[in-house]
Motif scaffolding. Structure first.
Motif, short mmCIF file in Angstrom:
data_model
loop_
_atom_site.label_atom_id
_atom_site.label_comp_id
_atom_site.label_asym_id
_atom_site.label_seq_id
_atom_site.Cartn_x
_atom_site.Cartn_y
_atom_site.Cartn_z
N GLU A 118 15.06 -80.94 59.44
CA GLU A 118 15.29 -80.48 60.83
C GLU A 118 15.00 -81.20 61.87
OE1 GLU A 118 13.83 -76.24 63.30
OE2 GLU A 118 12.97 -77.06 61.45
N GLU A 119 15.92 -81.26 62.80
CA GLU A 119 15.54 -81.87 64.10
C GLU A 119 14.63 -81.62 65.15
OE1 GLU A 119 18.93 -82.40 66.51
OE2 GLU A 119 20.19 -83.59 65.08
N LYS A 120 13.26 -82.41 64.98
CA LYS A 120 12.22 -82.00 65.59
C LYS A 120 12.12 -82.50 67.01
CE LYS A 120 9.53 -82.22 61.28
NZ LYS A 120 8.54 -82.67 60.59
N VAL A 121 12.77 -83.65 67.20
CA VAL A 121 12.55 -84.23 68.75
C VAL A 121 12.96 -83.34 69.82
CG1 VAL A 121 13.06 -86.17 70.20
CG2 VAL A 121 12.63 -86.58 67.82
N PRO A 122 14.37 -82.78 69.64
CA PRO A 122 14.56 -81.76 70.51
C PRO A 122 13.79 -80.74 71.09
CG PRO A 122 16.51 -82.44 69.26
CD PRO A 122 15.30 -82.91 68.59
N ASN A 123 13.22 -80.20 69.91
CA ASN A 123 12.12 -78.85 70.16
C ASN A 123 10.85 -79.38 70.82
OD1 ASN A 123 13.95 -76.99 69.10
ND2 ASN A 123 13.32 -77.73 67.00
N TYR A 124 10.45 -80.59 70.24
CA TYR A 124 9.35 -81.10 70.98
C TYR A 124 9.46 -81.37 72.48
CZ TYR A 124 6.76 -81.82 66.36
OH TYR A 124 6.15 -81.38 65.25
N MET A 125 10.64 -82.16 72.71
CA MET A 125 10.69 -82.42 74.32
C MET A 125 11.03 -81.13 74.93
SD MET A 125 10.84 -85.58 74.53
CE MET A 125 11.17 -85.53 75.99
N THR A 126 11.36 -80.07 74.37
CA THR A 126 11.71 -78.73 74.93
C THR A 126 10.11 -78.10 75.54
OG1 THR A 126 13.72 -77.97 74.15
CG2 THR A 126 12.25 -76.54 75.22
N ALA A 127 9.04 -78.51 74.51
CA ALA A 127 7.83 -78.02 74.76
C ALA A 127 7.04 -79.09 75.90
CB ALA A 127 6.93 -78.12 73.46
N VAL A 128 7.50 -80.24 75.82
CA VAL A 128 7.09 -81.38 76.91
C VAL A 128 7.41 -80.84 78.10
CG1 VAL A 128 7.05 -83.57 77.57
CG2 VAL A 128 6.46 -83.23 75.14
N ARG A 129 8.79 -80.61 78.34
CA ARG A 129 8.90 -80.14 79.57
C ARG A 129 8.46 -78.78 80.45
NH1 ARG A 129 14.03 -82.71 77.47
NH2 ARG A 129 14.74 -80.87 76.59
N GLN A 130 8.50 -77.92 79.28
CA GLN A 130 7.75 -76.85 79.56
C GLN A 130 6.39 -77.05 80.07
OE1 GLN A 130 8.30 -73.48 76.66
NE2 GLN A 130 6.82 -72.25 77.65
N ALA A 131 5.40 -77.80 79.50
CA ALA A 131 4.17 -78.00 79.93
C ALA A 131 4.27 -79.06 81.08
CB ALA A 131 3.48 -79.12 78.83
N ALA A 132 5.18 -79.69 81.45
CA ALA A 132 5.33 -80.60 82.72
C ALA A 132 5.59 -79.48 83.89
CB ALA A 132 6.40 -81.68 82.50
N ALA A 133 6.42 -78.39 83.55
CA ALA A 133 6.73 -77.64 84.66
C ALA A 133 5.60 -76.66 84.80
CB ALA A 133 7.94 -76.69 84.35
N THR A 134 4.89 -76.33 83.89
CA THR A 134 3.49 -75.51 84.13
C THR A 134 2.45 -76.14 84.68
OG1 THR A 134 4.34 -74.26 81.87
CG2 THR A 134 2.19 -73.93 82.78
N PHE A 135 2.25 -77.30 84.39
CA PHE A 135 1.02 -78.03 84.87
C PHE A 135 1.41 -79.05 85.97
CE2 PHE A 135 -0.32 -76.49 80.69
CZ PHE A 135 -1.25 -75.36 80.93
#
Length: 385
Positions: A276-293
């Motif tokens: 399973e491709e992990k990088v796209p899901n991880y990058m989505t979590a990273v961008r969500q954290a960046a937008a949150t904080f």
């Protein structure tokens, strides 16, 4: 084969006269047969139109003559195929091809494809001319073809599931004493990164992104605060990530993040096409954290699995590849053993093993049949007529 090829030749060359008063055309057929050239074994035609017979009267027992006749008719004498061939040869083909496809690099994989083509071509040639070969040879060729295809498929599966990930990590570079504020573009070829002593994972500003699993991301920062720029948003170049090891906000337990002596990570890559491709899901979590904080995430940001021993994590993929290879070989040995037992049972080998008298009876019946055929083929006045 003896009845089809030997008997017509015998009557063809043993007949010395065609003066038959047969209205059915037997005499005419005899003359047409006499007009054909005999093989060198029986001599050349004489001027009178008759053929010289062999000097030995026991020409029917001469195996070289029969072999010559059978060879002229295209019947190939092949070595007998024993159960040892069925037990060893397909297993060797399976093990070699799976090992080459599972662990071989580019040059070895080319040899593996050549070997696979050679095995399939040989088996196909035996199947195409199965009327000229022994029955067991055809079965052995078919079994070797199946073993080659199965070994190649399982080897490719093992390679794309485990080995290619291990090769990606083993071929990457290892960087040490890296500051989290460093430009991530200089570490694009990294497989392992060891950070400076003031590095930590900020678990209080982590985010979990839900997509079937919970994909977690937390920023990697320095205690000196060099990531902070007055009046500007904080730029985070390196992130620690994981799966199902956090909550949606401010809780991150992916790896030894609370161990102050741990300051290294293994870079996340999507090297396998089957996983399973992990990088796209991880990058989505990273961008969500960046937008949150309020973080700034560069385009070439690097995501890591926070770990104390990156080498052990990379070697785990190689161990998985070896484990898959060993299980496949053991299972194939069991299947090959079952096939050998089935073939031995159908050919009567098991019955002769447990009942030796049955084999003796078969040999006596075969000897009696040979004697009966030889006596019927002796040149006498009655059978010539």
């Amino acid at each position: 084969q003896t009845l089809i090829y030997v008997l017509p030749h015998y009557f063809r060359y043993s007949t010395t006269s065609c003066n038959w008063s047969d209205s059915s055309g037997a005499a005419e057929d005899c003359r047409s047969l006499k007009a054909m050239s005999p093989p060198p074994r029986y001599g050349a035609a004489s001027t009178s139109g008759s053929f010289r017979r062999p000097a030995s009267k026991d020409h029917l027992g001469d195996q070289s003559g029969i072999s010559a006749i059978m060879g002229n008719k295209g019947v190939r004498k092949v070595p007998s195929v024993s159960m040892t061939h069925f037990a060893i040869l397909p297993l060797v083909v399976f093990v070699i091809l799976m090992a080459l496809f599972a662990f071989g690099r580019r040059e070895m994989r080319i040899c593996a494809w050549i070997l696979l083509a050679a095995v399939l071509a040989t088996g196909g040639a035996i199947l195409y001319g199965r009327g000229r070969w022994e029955g067991r040879a055809t079965s052995l060729g078919l079994l070797c073809m199946g073993s080659a295809l199965l070994g190649a498929c399982l080897g490719l599966l093992d390679y794309h599931w485990n080995t290619i990930v291990w090769m990606e990590y083993s071929s990457g570079r290892v960087y040490t004493n890296v500051h989290p504020s460093a430009d991530p573009g200089g570490y694009g070829d990294a497989s392992q990164i060891a950070f400076s002593t003031q590095t930590f994972v900020d678990t209080t500003r982590s985010v979990g992104y839900r997509s079937d699993d919970l994909w977690c991301a937390a920023p990697i920062l320095e205690t000196s605060g060099v990531n902070f720029v007055a009046g500007h948003a904080e730029q985070v170049n390196f992130w620690a990530v994981g799966v199902n090891c956090c909550r949606t906000r401010a809780s991150f337990e992916c790896g030894p993040v609370y161990d102050k002596s741990t300051r290294s990570g293994m870079r996340i890559v999507d090297a396998s096409l089957l996983r399973e491709e992990k990088v796209p899901n991880y990058m989505t979590a990273v961008r969500q954290a960046a937008a949150t904080f309020g973080f700034i995430v560069p385009a070439n940001t690097i995501i890591l699995r926070w770990t104390q021993n990156p080498d052990d994590n990379a070697a785990a993929y190689y161990d998985s590849a070896l484990q898959m290879f060993g299980i496949a070989v053991v299972l194939y040995m069991l299947v090959d053993l079952m096939i050998c037992l089935i073939i031995a049972y159908r050919s009567g080998m098991l019955r002769s093993l447990f009942n030796p008298n049955s084999q003796k009876d078969e040999e006596q019946e075969g000897g009696a049949s040979s004697l009966l055929l030889a006596s019927a083929m002796k040149p006498t006045d009655s059978n010539v007529a």
